[in-house]
Enzyme design. Structure first.
Site, mmCIF file in Angstrom:
data_model
loop_
_atom_site.group_PDB
_atom_site.id
_atom_site.type_symbol
_atom_site.label_atom_id
_atom_site.label_comp_id
_atom_site.label_asym_id
_atom_site.label_seq_id
_atom_site.Cartn_x
_atom_site.Cartn_y
_atom_site.Cartn_z
ATOM 1 N N ALA A 1 -11.729 -4.484 2.605
ATOM 2 C CA ALA A 1 -12.154 -5.887 2.518
ATOM 3 C C ALA A 1 -13.670 -6.042 2.394
ATOM 4 O O ALA A 1 -14.151 -7.070 1.895
ATOM 5 C CB ALA A 1 -11.644 -6.653 3.734
ATOM 6 N N ASP B 1 -25.895 -2.770 -1.481
ATOM 7 C CA ASP B 1 -27.288 -2.301 -1.557
ATOM 8 C C ASP B 1 -27.384 -0.798 -1.296
ATOM 9 O O ASP B 1 -28.216 -0.116 -1.891
ATOM 10 C CB ASP B 1 -28.167 -3.065 -0.557
ATOM 11 C CG ASP B 1 -28.522 -4.468 -1.042
ATOM 12 O OD1 ASP B 1 -28.210 -4.788 -2.208
ATOM 13 O OD2 ASP B 1 -29.100 -5.233 -0.250
ATOM 14 N N ARG C 1 -9.848 -11.710 -3.235
ATOM 15 C CA ARG C 1 -9.885 -10.275 -3.552
ATOM 16 C C ARG C 1 -10.333 -10.000 -4.986
ATOM 17 O O ARG C 1 -10.653 -8.872 -5.343
ATOM 18 C CB ARG C 1 -8.503 -9.635 -3.335
ATOM 19 C CG ARG C 1 -8.078 -9.616 -1.886
ATOM 20 C CD ARG C 1 -6.744 -8.904 -1.705
ATOM 21 N NE ARG C 1 -6.068 -9.393 -0.531
ATOM 22 C CZ ARG C 1 -6.304 -8.972 0.717
ATOM 23 N NH1 ARG C 1 -7.184 -8.021 0.943
ATOM 24 N NH2 ARG C 1 -5.656 -9.496 1.744
ATOM 25 N N HIS D 1 -15.361 -7.289 -0.842
ATOM 26 C CA HIS D 1 -15.439 -8.674 -1.282
ATOM 27 C C HIS D 1 -16.640 -9.427 -0.719
ATOM 28 O O HIS D 1 -16.927 -10.529 -1.162
ATOM 29 C CB HIS D 1 -14.132 -9.399 -0.919
ATOM 30 C CG HIS D 1 -12.909 -8.596 -1.295
ATOM 31 N ND1 HIS D 1 -12.662 -8.213 -2.592
ATOM 32 C CD2 HIS D 1 -11.901 -8.059 -0.543
ATOM 33 C CE1 HIS D 1 -11.536 -7.496 -2.628
ATOM 34 N NE2 HIS D 1 -11.063 -7.377 -1.395
ATOM 35 N N ILE E 1 -6.129 0.521 -4.029
ATOM 36 C CA ILE E 1 -4.727 0.932 -4.151
ATOM 37 C C ILE E 1 -3.928 -0.186 -4.830
ATOM 38 O O ILE E 1 -3.161 0.053 -5.758
ATOM 39 C CB ILE E 1 -4.163 1.245 -2.744
ATOM 40 C CG1 ILE E 1 -4.914 2.450 -2.150
ATOM 41 C CG2 ILE E 1 -2.663 1.486 -2.791
ATOM 42 C CD1 ILE E 1 -4.713 2.648 -0.659
ATOM 43 N N SER E 2 -4.138 -1.403 -4.347
ATOM 44 C CA SER E 2 -3.428 -2.562 -4.912
ATOM 45 C C SER E 2 -4.210 -3.130 -6.092
ATOM 46 O O SER E 2 -5.387 -2.804 -6.282
ATOM 47 C CB SER E 2 -3.261 -3.641 -3.831
ATOM 48 O OG SER E 2 -4.541 -4.125 -3.423
ATOM 49 N N TYR F 1 0.798 -1.230 0.000
ATOM 50 C CA TYR F 1 0.000 0.000 0.000
ATOM 51 C C TYR F 1 0.837 1.291 0.000
ATOM 52 O O TYR F 1 0.274 2.375 -0.035
ATOM 53 C CB TYR F 1 -0.950 -0.002 1.201
ATOM 54 C CG TYR F 1 -1.917 -1.169 1.176
ATOM 55 C CD1 TYR F 1 -2.919 -1.243 0.199
ATOM 56 C CD2 TYR F 1 -1.835 -2.210 2.103
ATOM 57 C CE1 TYR F 1 -3.787 -2.318 0.156
ATOM 58 C CE2 TYR F 1 -2.707 -3.287 2.068
ATOM 59 C CZ TYR F 1 -3.688 -3.343 1.097
ATOM 60 O OH TYR F 1 -4.549 -4.400 1.043
HETATM 61 C C1 DQA Z 1 -7.851 -2.662 -0.867
HETATM 62 C C2 DQA Z 1 -7.831 -4.118 -1.323
HETATM 63 C C3 DQA Z 1 -8.661 -4.972 -0.391
HETATM 64 O O1 DQA Z 1 -8.634 -6.332 -0.827
HETATM 65 C C4 DQA Z 1 -8.115 -4.902 1.013
HETATM 66 O O2 DQA Z 1 -8.917 -5.650 1.882
HETATM 67 C C5 DQA Z 1 -7.961 -3.501 1.485
HETATM 68 C C6 DQA Z 1 -7.411 -2.511 0.572
HETATM 69 C C7 DQA Z 1 -6.926 -1.777 -1.730
HETATM 70 O O3 DQA Z 1 -7.092 -0.558 -1.678
HETATM 71 O O4 DQA Z 1 -6.060 -2.280 -2.430
HETATM 72 O O5 DQA Z 1 -8.186 -3.195 2.648
HETATM 73 O O6 DQA Z 1 -9.168 -2.156 -1.002
#
Ligand code: DQA
Length: 143
Positions: free
Chosen positions: A78, A88, A112, A81, A102-103, A24
């Site tokens: 998270a 909703d 993910r 997911h 971000i990732s 991150y």
């Molecule tokens: C995230 C990716 C999610 O899988 C993870 O749980 C995060 C950060 C990201 O910004 O890459 O908390 O949303």
């Protein structure tokens, strides 16, 4: 015309800069928020930011947003997911929401790769570091 937007950061994003910096990055959420706001203002957009680790608070904020903002950028962390409740809420408010990560969520753990909010967002941007938020901002301004 998009004049006012809200950026929502979900769980654990308050720990940016400390949390898994290899994934991150080294910069914290204040740096990210300042840069989002700077870029928004440059485009004549008023931008508010909100972070919460709690699903219900994120839902309440989305509900509030429907009367105040023209668009939302959301990194649901998270919750992306598995939170049908956030999905909703996005679906209910009828203002454009862009999902950001971000990732690169497709290049990590298999859980993910599934986003339950993607189908109710106008689009999704993932994998560009903090740039994912800036790209979402650009997308909203060009809508
Ligand atoms: C995230 C990716 C999610 O899988 C993870 O749980 C995060 C950060 C990201 O910004 O890459 O908390 O949303």
């Amino acid at each position: 015309m998009i004049k006012r937007i809200l950026v929502i950061h979900g769980p654990n994003l308050n720990l940016l800069g400390e949390r898994e910096p290899d994934v991150y990055g080294d910069n914290n959420i204040d740096t990210l928020n300042a840069e989002i706001i700077r870029r928004a203002e440059k485009s004549g957009i008023q931008c508010d930011v909100f972070q919460s680790n709690h699903e219900g608070e994120i839902i309440d904020k989305l509900h509030e947003a429907r009367k105040i903002y023209d668009g939302v950028i959301i990194n649901a962390g998270a919750y992306t997911h598995y939170s049908y409740a956030i999905r909703d809420a996005i679906s209910a408010i009828k203002i454009p929401c862009i999902e950001v990560h971000i990732s690169n969520v497709d290049a990590r753990d298999s859980f993910r790769a599934n986003s339950v909010i993607a189908p109710v967002c106008v689009g999704s941007i993932s994998g560009f570091g903090f740039g994912s938020y800036y790209l979402a901002l650009q997308a909203l301004t060009e809508m």
